[in-house]
Design an enzyme around this catalytic site. Structure first.
Site, PDB file in Angstrom:
ATOM      1  N   ARG A  32     -52.764  63.147 -22.403  1.00  0.00           N
ATOM      2  CA  ARG A  32     -54.170  62.701 -22.415  1.00  0.00           C
ATOM      3  C   ARG A  32     -54.994  63.404 -21.343  1.00  0.00           C
ATOM      4  NH1 ARG A  32     -53.153  56.273 -22.704  1.00  0.00           N
ATOM      5  NH2 ARG A  32     -52.158  56.152 -24.740  1.00  0.00           N
ATOM      6  N   ARG A  62     -61.200  60.734 -20.707  1.00  0.00           N
ATOM      7  CA  ARG A  62     -62.357  60.094 -20.079  1.00  0.00           C
ATOM      8  C   ARG A  62     -62.368  60.170 -18.559  1.00  0.00           C
ATOM      9  NH1 ARG A  62     -62.028  54.267 -22.516  1.00  0.00           N
ATOM     10  NH2 ARG A  62     -59.813  54.848 -22.674  1.00  0.00           N
ATOM     11  N   ARG A  82     -68.659  63.631 -24.809  1.00  0.00           N
ATOM     12  CA  ARG A  82     -68.506  62.390 -25.570  1.00  0.00           C
ATOM     13  C   ARG A  82     -69.839  61.667 -25.721  1.00  0.00           C
ATOM     14  NH1 ARG A  82     -68.005  58.576 -28.209  1.00  0.00           N
ATOM     15  NH2 ARG A  82     -66.300  57.066 -28.382  1.00  0.00           N
ATOM     16  N   ASP A  86     -56.036  63.183 -32.601  1.00  0.00           N
ATOM     17  CA  ASP A  86     -55.508  61.822 -32.575  1.00  0.00           C
ATOM     18  C   ASP A  86     -54.342  61.739 -33.540  1.00  0.00           C
ATOM     19  OD1 ASP A  86     -55.579  58.739 -33.553  1.00  0.00           O
ATOM     20  OD2 ASP A  86     -56.425  58.911 -31.543  1.00  0.00           O
ATOM     21  N   TYR A 128     -48.934  51.555 -37.029  1.00  0.00           N
ATOM     22  CA  TYR A 128     -50.399  51.483 -37.083  1.00  0.00           C
ATOM     23  C   TYR A 128     -50.884  51.232 -38.508  1.00  0.00           C
ATOM     24  CZ  TYR A 128     -51.591  52.802 -32.281  1.00  0.00           C
ATOM     25  OH  TYR A 128     -51.785  52.801 -30.924  1.00  0.00           O
TER      26      TYR A 128
END
Length: 346
Positions: free
Chosen positions: A23, A27, A36, A72, A149
């Site tokens: 990752r 962010r 973003r 993703d 998921y």
């Protein structure tokens, strides 16, 4: 080209331990947040130029030794016919959830050149922007993690639909996992053809299974992918979070690198499987909340436990947390660069 990462994947000699972070395009970087702010998450994934921009950011801003394509894991379920949404406060949502054998039978194995072309385009564009500075990693979720998921419709802690299907109709779950294993293999092969120089399989939910369930519903399908995948010599990394009980088996499935979460002693793992595979990891992601001196101490401990010689890719034991100060990520890079050469001198 800085090929330290690729050489370490192959357990070839290096002059220092390479480092990248799961990752790492995320962010915690203000530059990522600026991109973003202009685009939603899925638009970034689906726009090769934006995906390439944020993929390259950690190389330029943090100094990591490999880039990993911005995407993703849930793009595969979407390509199989599900609707994928990213809700800011709740995370990813897949609809309608897969709940029956009939739902599973309706799912198609996607052609990545058609339904996932935007990821392949992002890999091609990122390779162009990197211009050989560092290698580029592609990735996918594991069949079990993707299945969970798809069955839950979102990320949950109890996995009640997934575990119920596993116990009530294991044949139906295996059908889903078989479709996903083919889909993941074709997707990773397409990423390699597009220019990925290594690929990682993220089995993020492997640790929620009992050892017997893990072998039957996760490990067997990862092995199926690795054993059949046409890699053209590209290293394959398997990261199965929480599956400490299966380290020996993970070292035997044919992957080049086994990733470790932060609850595993990397020295013990090297004794167990390090003569067959390279090891990746495994700093506790929360350690990056500490100051630079403490970060250096923790990094030095992992380097010391791994010991002398190649075959170690430094990484976190899971993804970098979104509120980690960027300077702390850079402090980790400096620490590994300065502390690791001592373990590679003849």
């Amino acid at each position: 080209m800085n090929d330290l990462f690729l050489r370490a994947c192959r357990r070839q000699p290096v002059d220092r331990t390479p480092l990248w972070m799961m990752r790492q395009a995320g962010r915690y970087l203000p530059e990522y947040r600026a991109v973003r702010a202009r685009s939603d998450f899925l638009t970034m994934c689906r726009t090769p130029e934006l995906a390439a921009e944020v993929t390259v950011q950690p190389v330029d801003l943090v100094g990591v030794d490999a880039a990993i394509i911005f995407s993703d894991i849930l793009v595969i379920p979407e390509a199989m016919g599900m609707t994928l949404e990213m809700e800011e406060s709740r995370g990813p949502r897949l609809s309608p959830p897969v709940r029956s054998r009939a739902d599973i039978e309706r799912l198609s194995v996607p052609d990545p050149e058609r339904s996932l072309r935007y990821v392949l385009g992002a890999i091609e564009e990122t390779r162009r922007q990197l211009a050989g500075r560092v290698p580029l990693i592609g990735f996918s979720g594991s069949p079990w993690t993707l299945a969970a998921y798809m069955l839950e419709g979102a990320g949950t802690r109890d996995l009640k639909y997934s575990k119920a299907l596993m116990l009530d109709d294991p044949a139906a779950l295996r059908l889903l996992l078989e479709k996903l294993a083919v889909s993941v293999r074709l997707y990773l092969e397409a990423q390699i053809a597009a220019g990925a120089q290594a690929v990682q399989i993220f089995d993020t939910l492997g640790g929620v299974l009992t050892p017997d369930q893990y072998r039957a519903f996760s490990l067997d399908f990862i092995h199926d992918i690795v054993s059949k995948m046409r890699t053209s010599g590209v290293p394959v990394i398997v990261f199965s979070k929480g599956a400490h009980h299966a380290l020996r088996e993970l070292g035997q499935i044919g992957a080049d690198v086994v990733g470790l979460d932060w609850t595993v002693d990397i020295g013990a793992a090297r004794v167990l499987i390090g003569d067959r595979v390279a090891l990746q990891g495994n700093l506790d992601p929360s350690a990056l909340y500490a100051g630079p001196d403490a970060i250096r101490k923790e990094a030095a401990t992992i380097l010391r436990k791994y010991g002398r010689g190649s075959g170690h890719i430094f990484n976190l034991g899971h993804g970098i947390l979104p509120d980690v100060p960027p300077d702390h990520a850079r402090a980790l890079v400096r620490a590994v660069r300065e502390e690791s050469p001592a373990y590679h001198r003849s």
